[in-house]
Scaffold this active site. Structure first.
Site, PDB file in Angstrom:
ATOM      1  N   CYS A 120       1.062  -1.118   0.047  1.00 50.13           N
ATOM      2  CA  CYS A 120      -0.202   0.162   0.041  1.00 50.13           C
ATOM      3  C   CYS A 120       0.943   1.247  -0.107  1.00 50.13           C
ATOM      4  O   CYS A 120       1.919   1.242   0.788  1.00 50.13           O
ATOM      5  CB  CYS A 120      -0.991  -0.123   1.340  1.00 50.13           C
ATOM      6  SG  CYS A 120      -1.843   1.496   1.709  1.00 50.13           S
ATOM      7  N   ASN A 154      11.860  -0.123  -6.955  1.00 48.28           N
ATOM      8  CA  ASN A 154      11.991  -0.801  -8.036  1.00 48.28           C
ATOM      9  C   ASN A 154      10.649  -0.795  -9.069  1.00 48.28           C
ATOM     10  O   ASN A 154       9.468  -1.268  -8.815  1.00 48.28           O
ATOM     11  CB  ASN A 154      12.319  -2.177  -8.049  1.00 48.28           C
ATOM     12  CG  ASN A 154      12.606  -3.021  -9.450  1.00 48.28           C
ATOM     13  OD1 ASN A 154      13.785  -2.656  -9.975  1.00 48.28           O
ATOM     14  ND2 ASN A 154      11.639  -3.691  -9.911  1.00 48.28           N
ATOM     15  N   GLU A 155      10.690  -0.326 -10.181  1.00 46.32           N
ATOM     16  CA  GLU A 155       9.252  -0.091 -11.187  1.00 46.32           C
ATOM     17  C   GLU A 155       8.322   0.112 -10.263  1.00 46.32           C
ATOM     18  O   GLU A 155       7.329  -0.870 -10.553  1.00 46.32           O
ATOM     19  CB  GLU A 155       9.451  -1.428 -11.903  1.00 46.32           C
ATOM     20  CG  GLU A 155      10.768  -1.861 -12.854  1.00 46.32           C
ATOM     21  CD  GLU A 155      10.794  -2.865 -13.410  1.00 46.32           C
ATOM     22  OE1 GLU A 155       9.890  -3.997 -13.218  1.00 46.32           O
ATOM     23  OE2 GLU A 155      11.510  -3.171 -14.306  1.00 46.32           O
ATOM     24  N   CYS A 165      -6.249   4.037   1.598  1.00 47.40           N
ATOM     25  CA  CYS A 165      -6.278   4.688   0.035  1.00 47.40           C
ATOM     26  C   CYS A 165      -7.594   5.316  -0.309  1.00 47.40           C
ATOM     27  O   CYS A 165      -7.719   6.528  -0.859  1.00 47.40           O
ATOM     28  CB  CYS A 165      -5.854   3.838  -0.865  1.00 47.40           C
ATOM     29  SG  CYS A 165      -4.061   3.366  -0.704  1.00 47.40           S
ATOM     30  N   GLU A 319      18.003  -1.261 -16.923  1.00 50.00           N
ATOM     31  CA  GLU A 319      17.796  -2.649 -17.058  1.00 50.00           C
ATOM     32  C   GLU A 319      17.616  -3.031 -18.469  1.00 50.00           C
ATOM     33  O   GLU A 319      16.878  -2.489 -19.249  1.00 50.00           O
ATOM     34  CB  GLU A 319      16.524  -3.440 -16.372  1.00 50.00           C
ATOM     35  CG  GLU A 319      16.697  -3.274 -14.803  1.00 50.00           C
ATOM     36  CD  GLU A 319      15.388  -3.873 -13.979  1.00 50.00           C
ATOM     37  OE1 GLU A 319      14.671  -4.758 -14.685  1.00 50.00           O
ATOM     38  OE2 GLU A 319      15.293  -3.436 -12.979  1.00 50.00           O
ATOM     39  N   TRP A 327       9.477 -13.693 -18.946  1.00 50.92           N
ATOM     40  CA  TRP A 327       7.935 -13.269 -19.070  1.00 50.92           C
ATOM     41  C   TRP A 327       7.541 -12.870 -20.085  1.00 50.92           C
ATOM     42  O   TRP A 327       6.287 -12.529 -20.326  1.00 50.92           O
ATOM     43  CB  TRP A 327       8.062 -12.205 -17.939  1.00 50.92           C
ATOM     44  CG  TRP A 327       8.830 -10.856 -18.015  1.00 50.92           C
ATOM     45  CD1 TRP A 327      10.135 -10.683 -17.581  1.00 50.92           C
ATOM     46  CD2 TRP A 327       8.734  -9.722 -18.797  1.00 50.92           C
ATOM     47  NE1 TRP A 327      10.837  -9.677 -18.108  1.00 50.92           N
ATOM     48  CE2 TRP A 327       9.833  -8.983 -18.958  1.00 50.92           C
ATOM     49  CE3 TRP A 327       7.577  -9.190 -19.622  1.00 50.92           C
ATOM     50  CZ2 TRP A 327       9.974  -7.838 -19.615  1.00 50.92           C
ATOM     51  CZ3 TRP A 327       7.577  -8.273 -20.193  1.00 50.92           C
ATOM     52  CH2 TRP A 327       8.991  -7.466 -20.207  1.00 50.92           C
ATOM     53  N   GLU A 367      13.048 -16.213 -11.406  1.00 53.59           N
ATOM     54  CA  GLU A 367      14.096 -15.718 -12.470  1.00 53.59           C
ATOM     55  C   GLU A 367      15.278 -16.504 -12.724  1.00 53.59           C
ATOM     56  O   GLU A 367      16.071 -16.102 -13.435  1.00 53.59           O
ATOM     57  CB  GLU A 367      14.392 -14.266 -11.728  1.00 53.59           C
ATOM     58  CG  GLU A 367      13.043 -13.474 -12.071  1.00 53.59           C
ATOM     59  CD  GLU A 367      13.406 -11.722 -11.484  1.00 53.59           C
ATOM     60  OE1 GLU A 367      14.373 -12.000 -10.798  1.00 53.59           O
ATOM     61  OE2 GLU A 367      12.962 -10.967 -11.898  1.00 53.59           O
ATOM     62  N   LYS A 368      14.971 -17.893 -12.650  1.00 54.19           N
ATOM     63  CA  LYS A 368      16.197 -18.707 -12.890  1.00 54.19           C
ATOM     64  C   LYS A 368      16.549 -18.772 -14.410  1.00 54.19           C
ATOM     65  O   LYS A 368      17.680 -19.115 -14.690  1.00 54.19           O
ATOM     66  CB  LYS A 368      16.071 -20.045 -12.226  1.00 54.19           C
ATOM     67  CG  LYS A 368      14.848 -20.808 -12.589  1.00 54.19           C
ATOM     68  CD  LYS A 368      14.915 -22.373 -11.938  1.00 54.19           C
ATOM     69  CE  LYS A 368      13.719 -23.209 -12.066  1.00 54.19           C
ATOM     70  NZ  LYS A 368      12.520 -22.463 -11.549  1.00 54.19           N
ATOM     71  N   HIS A 370      15.701 -16.330 -16.573  1.00 55.18           N
ATOM     72  CA  HIS A 370      15.837 -14.811 -17.005  1.00 55.18           C
ATOM     73  C   HIS A 370      17.544 -14.600 -17.265  1.00 55.18           C
ATOM     74  O   HIS A 370      18.490 -14.947 -16.795  1.00 55.18           O
ATOM     75  CB  HIS A 370      15.371 -13.875 -16.168  1.00 55.18           C
ATOM     76  CG  HIS A 370      15.274 -12.495 -16.709  1.00 55.18           C
ATOM     77  ND1 HIS A 370      16.482 -11.662 -17.306  1.00 55.18           N
ATOM     78  CD2 HIS A 370      14.314 -11.834 -16.767  1.00 55.18           C
ATOM     79  CE1 HIS A 370      15.941 -10.489 -17.781  1.00 55.18           C
ATOM     80  NE2 HIS A 370      14.580 -10.590 -17.430  1.00 55.18           N
TER      81      HIS A 370
END
Ligand SMILES: [Zn+2]
Length: 685
Positions: A120, A154-155, A165, A319, A327, A367-368, A370
Site C-alpha cells: 500500500c 523498483n519499477e 487509500c 535494465e 516473462w 527468475e532462474k 531470465h
C-alpha cells in the site's frame, strides 16, 4: 534542485542488477563474480532492490556485512554501486505483524504476503519503515567511495484500494475540488444514472463490482494513483537527501509490453520532475514473428526519445537483457550481434549506460531462466558473455566522446498520459481500434526512417523549442493546451494534428457548440463527424496523385479557410476533404482527417521534412531498416551510429564527411553493413 549523476571519471556505466544475497552460501561464486566483471568490462552494479529480508532479518536487527563486502569489492576494481532502497518487496515478518502494508485490489480483496510490488502506498507504517531502512543505508554508505547513485524501490506501479487509500483519495479530491461536492458532481456529470454524490464517504475508488463508468472519476483516480505513488517516493527520499545530499536519485521507469508503448500505469511526465536522472528498463521482444526488426527498433527509439525529452538530458538504461527474459509469451534469445546493436542504439539515443538485469542467473524461483551476463555454467566463454564483453570494451573506448553529450531535435511529437487514459476509457469509436500510442509510433517511424531526430514530448515541454509539432489524436485538450497550440502556430510554428482531437476537456467533459473556435481558426476547418469503420471496412484518399488506404477512422470535414490536400474516394463523403493545410498568422497547421496507411505517413512527412528543410545529424542514403542516430557536443562535434536493423546486408552511402570513431579512417561514400551491424563514426565538420 536536481543533481548530476556523473562520476569523477565521466565514464559510461556498464553492468547491472547484482543479487549477492542469493549466493551467501556460495562464497566461491562471489569471488568469481569480481573476476568475471573485470573480464566483461563491468564497472557498475545495482544492489539491494529486493534485499530487505537480508538487510533486516528480524524487526530492528540489521545485517549489512554482506553489502559492505559488495561495496568494498567493487571499490577494489574501481567500480561503482547504484544502491537501491528495498521497498519493492518486503520481508514476510513485516506483512504478518503489520498487515496494513498489504495491498487491496480493486475487487476489495486483501492480498496475502508474496510476490513483490504489492504494498500500500498510503500505509503510515510502511512509509515509516521505509524511511527507517533507507536512513540506515544512507548512514552506512554515505562516505563510501563506491556509492554512485540512489535507485528508489523498483519499477513503481499498481494501485491499492484499502480503506487508507480510499481516505487519501477523498482527501485528494477535496483539495482538487475546493471541498465542494457540487463541483465534483459537475465535473463527474453526477445526475447521469442518478450518480449524484451527497456525502464524501459515498466516494469509492473505481471497481469492477462498483463504480467504473463515471469517466471523470476514473480519470481522477488515475491522476491520484500517480500523485500517491510520487508522494510515497518523496517520503522514501527524505532521509537520503538529508544524509547524502550530493548523491543523485533515480527510480527505474518502464514501457508497456509487448506493444512497446509508454507505460500506462503512471504519468511519467509528472514523475520525471522528481528524479535527478531518468532511468528505465527496456525489454523489447527482438526477433518476434509479428513485426519487422526495424519496426521494433523504431518503437524502442520512440521510448528512448520520450525519456530523453522529459529532462533534455542524458538518461540511464537501468535494465535490459543480454540475451532473453522469462516473462514474454515466448522467450527467445537475442541472435548474434543483436545485443551489441541494441546496446549501441541506447547510446545513440542519449543513454550514458548499458545496465542489465541481471549479472548472474538465479538458481531458483521465478527468475532462474531470465537472461544474465553469467549463466548457470559460470563461463566466460559462452556466446552471451563474449558479446557483453565486446559491448564493455566498446563503451570503454567511446566513454570520453559520449558521456554527457546531448541529442537535439527540431521536431516535437506530443504524447499525453491523461488523453490516453481518457480515450481508452471512452465508450465510443472502435473499442479495440483506438490505438493512440500505436498511432504515435507510426508517425514517429516516418521521421525515424529518414533519420530526423524527434523529441517525444509531453505537455510539460515548451512547444516553442520546436519548429514542427506533431500532435495526433489528442482526444483530451484543456483550454490551456488549445491556447498554447494557438500561440505556437501564430508565432510561426508548423503544427500537425488528426482525427479524434480536441473532443473533451481535462474533466473528460465534451466541448459544447462544435469544435472549439480557436481550433477551427488554427486549422481552418471544422470536423463534423468521426466515422468509425468495422475492421473489414476501408476507404481511400488521393494525396499528391497517389491513392492511400484508410482504415478505422475518417473524419467528415467542413472546410472554412484551409487548402484541401487530399479527398475521400468513397462513402457518403466521397470527394470531400480528408487532409488539409491552413496558413494561420505566421505559421501553418495540417489536419489529417483519416487513419491512412504507413505509405501515406511516409509521403506526407517527407514533404514536410523537405518543406521545413529538416536535417539528420549525418546525411546517409540507405534503405528502410537502417537508422542513423547520434549525439552532439556543445562544440558541434557529433558521434553517429549507423545501425542495420535488418536481416540483410545493406549498402549505405555516407554523403557528408565522417571518420571511423575507433580508427580515425575516413568512411565517406559507400559502405556495406552486415545484418545487425553498426558503424560508429564521427562527423567531420
Ligand atoms: Zn492502500
Amino acid at each position: 534542485m536536481t543533481k548530476e549523476y556523473v562520476t569523477d571519471e565521466r565514464r559510461l556505466l556498464h553492468g547491472g542488477d547484482y543479487n549477492p544475497e542469493q549466493w551467501k552460501d556460495y562464497p566461491e561464486v562471489l569471488e568469481q563474480d569480481i573476476e568475471l566483471m573485470k573480464k566483461s568490462g563491468v564497472n557498475t552494479v545495482s544492489v539491494g532492490m529486493f534485499s530487505w529480508a537480508s538487510l533486516e532479518p528480524k524487526e530492528g536487527v540489521y545485517d549489512f556485512e554482506w553489502l559492505d563486502q559488495v561495496f568494498d569489492r567493487m571499490n577494489s576494481i574501481g567500480g561503482k554501486v547504484i544502491l537501491a532502497t528495498p521497498s519493492g518487496a518486503r520481508p514476510a515478518w513485516m506483512a504478518k505483524k503489520y498487515p496494513e502494508v498489504l495491498r487491496v485490489d480493486s475487487l476489495r480483496r486483501k492480498q496475502l504476503y508474496g510476490a513483490r510490488h504489492n504494498h500500500c502506498y498510503t500505509s503510515p507504517y510502511y512509509r515509516s519503515k521505509t524511511q527507517e531502512i533507507n536512513r540506515k543505508l544512507a548512514e552506512r554508505y554515505q562516505n563510501h567511495p563506491a556509492l554512485l547513485l540512489w535507485h528508489i524501490s523498483n519499477e513503481y506501479g499498481g494501485e491499492c484500494h484499502c480503506n487508507l487509500c480510499q481516505e487519501a483519495f477523498r482527501g485528494w479530491l477535496k483539495a482538487r475540488y475546493d471541498n465542494s461536492l457540487e463541483k465534483i458532481n459537475q465535473a463527474w456529470w453526477g445526475p447521469f444514472w442518478s450518480h449524484t454524490i451527497t456525502d464524501w464517504n459515498q466516494i469509492e475508488s473505481p471497481s469492477p463490482i462498483g463504480e467504473n463508468l463515471v469517466h471523470g472519476m476514473n480519470l481522477d483516480w488515475r491522476r491520484f494513483v500517480t500523485d500517491q505513488t510520487i508522494d510515497f517516493y518523496k517520503n522514501e527520499i527524505v532521509p537520503l537527501r538529508e544524509v547524502t545530499p550530493d548523491i543523485p536519485i533515480t527510480t527505474n521507469f518502464m514501457s508497456d509490453n509487448p506493444e512497446f508503448i509508454p507505460f500506462r500505469g503512471l504519468d511519467y511526465s509528472k514523475f520525471a520532475k522528481e528524479v535527478d536522472v531518468i532511468s528505465w528498463d527496456a525489454y523489447p521482444a527482438w526477433h518476434n514473428d509479428y513485426e519487422e526488426t526495424y519496426e521494433l527498433a523504431s518503437k524502442v527509439a520512440f521510448i528512448n526519445d520520450s525519456f530523453k525529452s522529459m529532462k533534455q538530458k542524458p538518461w540511464l538504461l537501468m535494465e535490459s537483457t543480454p540475451s532473453l527474459v522469462n516473462w514474454h509469451q515466448y522467450n527467445k534469445p537475442k541472435r548474434p550481434n543483436m545485443h551489441y546493436l541494441s546496446s549501441m542504439q541506447m547510446l545513440a539515443h542519449g543513454s550514458d549506460s548499458n545496465l542489465y538485469f541481471q549479472w548472474r542467473k538465479s538458481r531458483g524461483a521465478s527468475e532462474k531462466f531470465h537472461g544474465a551476463v553469467v549463466d548457470h555454467d559460470g563461463s566466460a566463454e559462452n556466446r552471451v558473455f563474449k558479446e557483453v564483453s565486446q559491448v564493455g570494451a566498446t563503451m570503454d573506448e567511446l566513454s570520453a566522446k559520449i558521456v554527457g553529450t546531448q541529442r537535439k531535435s527540431e521536431v516535437g511529437l506530443l504524447y499525453d498520459w491523461e488523453s490516453d487514459w481518457a480515450l481508452e476509457d471512452a465508450q465510443g469509436f472502435g473499442l479495440t481500434t483506438k490505438h493512440y500510442p500505436q498511432t504515435l509510433q507510426k508517425h514517429y517511424q516516418a521521421f525515424w526512417e529518414k533519420d530526423i531526430p524527434v523529441d517525444v514530448i509531453t505537455k510539460e515541454n515548451t512547444f516553442e523549442d520546436y519548429r514542427l509539432l506533431v500532435v495526433p489524436m489528442l482526444y483530451l485538450m484543456s483550454e490551456e493546451t488549445i491556447k498554447r497550440l494557438n500561440n505556437f502556430v501564430a508565432n510561426g510554428g508548423t503544427l500537425v494534428s488528426s482525427y479524434i482531437t480536441g473532443l473533451v476537456n481535462e474533466r473528460d467533459l465534451t466541448y459544447l457548440g462544435g469544435w472549439k473556435k480557436e481550433l477551427q481558426e488554427i486549422f481552418g476547418i471544422e470536423p463534423l463527424e468521426t466515422d468509425t469503420y468495422y475492421p473489414g471496412d476501408s476507404n481511400q484518399i488521393v494525396y499528391a496523385d497517389q491513392t492511400y488506404t484508410v482504415k478505422d477512422y475518417a473524419t467528415v470535414i467542413e472546410v472554412k479557410n484551409a487548402e484541401v490536400l487530399a479527398r475521400y474516394a468513397d462513402d457518403f463523403y466521397a470527394g470531400t476533404a480528408a487532409v488539409t493545410s491552413n496558413e494561420y498568422k505566421k505559421g501553418k497547421a495540417y489536419y489529417i482527417g483519416a487513419r491512412a496507411n504507413e505509405a501515406f505517413n511516409r509521403e506526407f512527412y517527407n514533404q514536410l521534412i523537405e518543406e521545413l528543410d529538416l536535417k539528420p545529424l549525418l546525411k546517409v542514403e540507405h534503405n528502410i531498416g537502417v537508422s542513423v542516430q547520434g549525439r552532439e557536443e556543445a562544440d558541434q562535434t557529433s558521434i553517429v551510429f549507423i545501425m542495420n536493423f535488418t536481416e540483410e546486408k545493406q549498402i549505405v552511402n555516407i554523403i557528408e564527411k565522417a571518420q571511423d570513431s575507433f580508427t580515425g579512417e575516413e568512411v565517406t561514400g559507400e559502405i556495406t553493413l552486415q545484418p545487425y551491424e553498426v558503424k560508429v563514426v564521427d562527423k567531420i565538420i
